[in-house]
Design a protein around this motif. Structure first.
Motif, PDB file in Angstrom:
ATOM      1  N   GLY A  55       0.733  -1.310  -0.083  1.00 29.76           N
ATOM      2  CA  GLY A  55      -0.164  -0.076  -0.028  1.00 29.76           C
ATOM      3  C   GLY A  55       0.779   1.216  -0.058  1.00 29.76           C
ATOM      4  N   PRO A  56       1.885   1.627   0.983  1.00 29.41           N
ATOM      5  CA  PRO A  56       2.253   0.641   1.673  1.00 29.41           C
ATOM      6  C   PRO A  56       1.630   0.802   3.165  1.00 29.41           C
ATOM      7  N   GLY A  57       1.391  -0.140   3.692  1.00 31.22           N
ATOM      8  CA  GLY A  57       0.561  -0.196   5.094  1.00 31.22           C
ATOM      9  C   GLY A  57       1.463  -1.213   6.057  1.00 31.22           C
ATOM     10  N   ILE A  58       1.050  -1.055   7.210  1.00 31.57           N
ATOM     11  CA  ILE A  58       1.276  -2.105   8.348  1.00 31.57           C
ATOM     12  C   ILE A  58       0.364  -2.601   8.880  1.00 31.57           C
ATOM     13  N   ARG A  59       0.000  -3.876   9.065  1.00 28.82           N
ATOM     14  CA  ARG A  59      -0.985  -4.402  10.011  1.00 28.82           C
ATOM     15  C   ARG A  59      -0.611  -4.816  11.359  1.00 28.82           C
ATOM     16  N   CYS A  60      -1.159  -4.157  12.536  1.00 28.01           N
ATOM     17  CA  CYS A  60      -0.525  -4.831  13.865  1.00 28.01           C
ATOM     18  C   CYS A  60      -0.791  -6.196  14.029  1.00 28.01           C
ATOM     19  N   PRO A  61       0.317  -6.951  14.528  1.00 32.17           N
ATOM     20  CA  PRO A  61       0.301  -8.497  14.770  1.00 32.17           C
ATOM     21  C   PRO A  61      -0.508  -8.753  15.864  1.00 32.17           C
ATOM     22  N   MET A  62      -1.161  -7.900  16.633  1.00 31.36           N
ATOM     23  CA  MET A  62      -2.164  -8.296  17.530  1.00 31.36           C
ATOM     24  C   MET A  62      -3.805  -8.423  17.026  1.00 31.36           C
ATOM     25  N   HIS A  63      -4.056  -7.486  16.467  1.00 32.13           N
ATOM     26  CA  HIS A  63      -5.511  -7.522  15.952  1.00 32.13           C
ATOM     27  C   HIS A  63      -5.742  -7.115  14.559  1.00 32.13           C
ATOM     28  N   GLY A  64      -4.481  -6.921  14.009  1.00 32.77           N
ATOM     29  CA  GLY A  64      -4.769  -6.903  12.400  1.00 32.77           C
ATOM     30  C   GLY A  64      -5.083  -5.504  11.948  1.00 32.77           C
ATOM     31  N   TRP A  65      -5.357  -4.740  12.747  1.00 31.28           N
ATOM     32  CA  TRP A  65      -5.532  -3.210  12.202  1.00 31.28           C
ATOM     33  C   TRP A  65      -4.622  -2.826  11.338  1.00 31.28           C
ATOM     34  N   ARG A  66      -4.884  -2.136  10.389  1.00 29.91           N
ATOM     35  CA  ARG A  66      -3.862  -1.785   9.208  1.00 29.91           C
ATOM     36  C   ARG A  66      -3.986  -0.179   9.136  1.00 29.91           C
ATOM     37  N   TYR A  67      -2.473   0.301   9.165  1.00 27.51           N
ATOM     38  CA  TYR A  67      -2.264   1.829   9.184  1.00 27.51           C
ATOM     39  C   TYR A  67      -1.237   1.919   7.853  1.00 27.51           C
ATOM     40  N   ASP A  68      -1.911   3.112   7.255  1.00 23.91           N
ATOM     41  CA  ASP A  68      -1.190   3.594   6.039  1.00 23.91           C
ATOM     42  C   ASP A  68       0.353   4.192   6.644  1.00 23.91           C
ATOM     43  N   LEU A  69       1.608   3.603   5.986  1.00 26.14           N
ATOM     44  CA  LEU A  69       2.616   4.007   6.525  1.00 26.14           C
ATOM     45  C   LEU A  69       3.028   5.495   6.251  1.00 26.14           C
ATOM     46  N   ALA A  70       2.495   5.982   5.339  1.00 21.54           N
ATOM     47  CA  ALA A  70       2.764   7.339   4.873  1.00 21.54           C
ATOM     48  C   ALA A  70       1.810   8.225   5.742  1.00 21.54           C
ATOM     49  N   THR A  71       0.681   8.048   5.977  1.00 20.98           N
ATOM     50  CA  THR A  71      -0.174   8.945   6.630  1.00 20.98           C
ATOM     51  C   THR A  71      -0.553   8.666   8.151  1.00 20.98           C
ATOM     52  N   GLY A  72      -0.658   7.413   8.251  1.00 24.36           N
ATOM     53  CA  GLY A  72      -0.966   6.867   9.767  1.00 24.36           C
ATOM     54  C   GLY A  72      -2.590   6.645   9.753  1.00 24.36           C
ATOM     55  N   GLU A  73      -3.357   7.188   8.759  1.00 29.68           N
ATOM     56  CA  GLU A  73      -4.504   6.557   8.762  1.00 29.68           C
ATOM     57  C   GLU A  73      -5.007   5.037   8.824  1.00 29.68           C
ATOM     58  N   CYS A  74      -6.187   4.725   9.149  1.00 28.46           N
ATOM     59  CA  CYS A  74      -6.679   3.344   9.513  1.00 28.46           C
ATOM     60  C   CYS A  74      -8.087   3.458   9.231  1.00 28.46           C
ATOM     61  N   ASP A  75      -8.491   2.105   8.909  1.00 28.73           N
ATOM     62  CA  ASP A  75      -9.796   2.303   8.383  1.00 28.73           C
ATOM     63  C   ASP A  75     -10.699   1.984   9.742  1.00 28.73           C
ATOM     64  N   ARG A  76     -10.011   1.929  10.996  1.00 25.22           N
ATOM     65  CA  ARG A  76     -10.760   1.803  11.970  1.00 25.22           C
ATOM     66  C   ARG A  76     -10.769   3.189  12.865  1.00 25.22           C
ATOM     67  N   PRO A  77     -11.380   3.343  13.815  1.00 25.16           N
ATOM     68  CA  PRO A  77     -11.404   4.729  14.539  1.00 25.16           C
ATOM     69  C   PRO A  77      -9.982   4.840  15.291  1.00 25.16           C
ATOM     70  N   ALA A  78      -8.818   4.911  14.641  1.00 24.92           N
ATOM     71  CA  ALA A  78      -7.439   5.233  15.048  1.00 24.92           C
ATOM     72  C   ALA A  78      -6.759   5.849  14.069  1.00 24.92           C
ATOM     73  N   ARG A  79      -5.571   6.508  14.609  1.00 25.25           N
ATOM     74  CA  ARG A  79      -4.659   6.991  13.704  1.00 25.25           C
ATOM     75  C   ARG A  79      -3.405   6.753  14.227  1.00 25.25           C
ATOM     76  N   ALA A  80      -2.327   6.279  13.447  1.00 27.50           N
ATOM     77  CA  ALA A  80      -0.904   6.405  14.057  1.00 27.50           C
ATOM     78  C   ALA A  80      -0.213   7.597  13.739  1.00 27.50           C
ATOM     79  N   THR A  81       0.857   7.819  14.734  1.00 25.24           N
ATOM     80  CA  THR A  81       1.901   8.801  14.361  1.00 25.24           C
ATOM     81  C   THR A  81       2.949   8.598  13.545  1.00 25.24           C
ATOM     82  N   VAL A  82       2.909   9.184  12.420  1.00 26.39           N
ATOM     83  CA  VAL A  82       4.128   8.904  11.498  1.00 26.39           C
ATOM     84  C   VAL A  82       4.864  10.108  11.406  1.00 26.39           C
ATOM     85  N   TYR A  83       6.274  10.085  11.244  1.00 20.50           N
ATOM     86  CA  TYR A  83       7.169  11.178  11.221  1.00 20.50           C
ATOM     87  C   TYR A  83       7.762  11.451   9.793  1.00 20.50           C
TER      88      TYR A  83
END
Length: 104
Positions: free
Chosen positions: A63-91
């Protein structure tokens, strides 16, 4: 680096990542996961916002994205966006020669 602690910080070298690699770096109290995907380097806070899963151990998709190994939530590596109600911090990442820096 500015007195407030923000600015570009050298965190790793390209050789630490390999061609499609990853590495975990510690910057002060932050754990930052670095991923190299298609010749680009991405930096994301390593703890999943959902349940603090270690994103460094997640599955990288093209995508590029990363899926959390615990519950499978996917985060966009460029933006931190998620299809769930969360957003990861990217730098933002800067690569100069072999040195990788992140903007805090």
């Amino acid at each position: 680096m500015s007195p407030e602690g923000a600015g570009w910080v050298a965190v790793a070298r390209l050789a630490d990542l390999g061609e499609r690699g990853r590495t975990l770096v510690q910057v002060r109290e932050l754990e930052i996961a670095l991923f190299r995907v298609d010749e680009r380097v991405y930096a994301i806070q390593s703890r999943c916002p959902h349940r603090s899963g270690p994103l460094i151990r997640g599955f990288v998709d093209p995508g590029p994205g990363i899926r959390c190994p615990m519950h499978g939530w996917r985060y966009d590596l460029a933006t931190g966006e998620c299809d769930r109600p969360a957003r990861a911090t990217v730098y933002p990442v800067r690569v100069e020669g072999e040195e990788i820096s992140v903007l805090l």
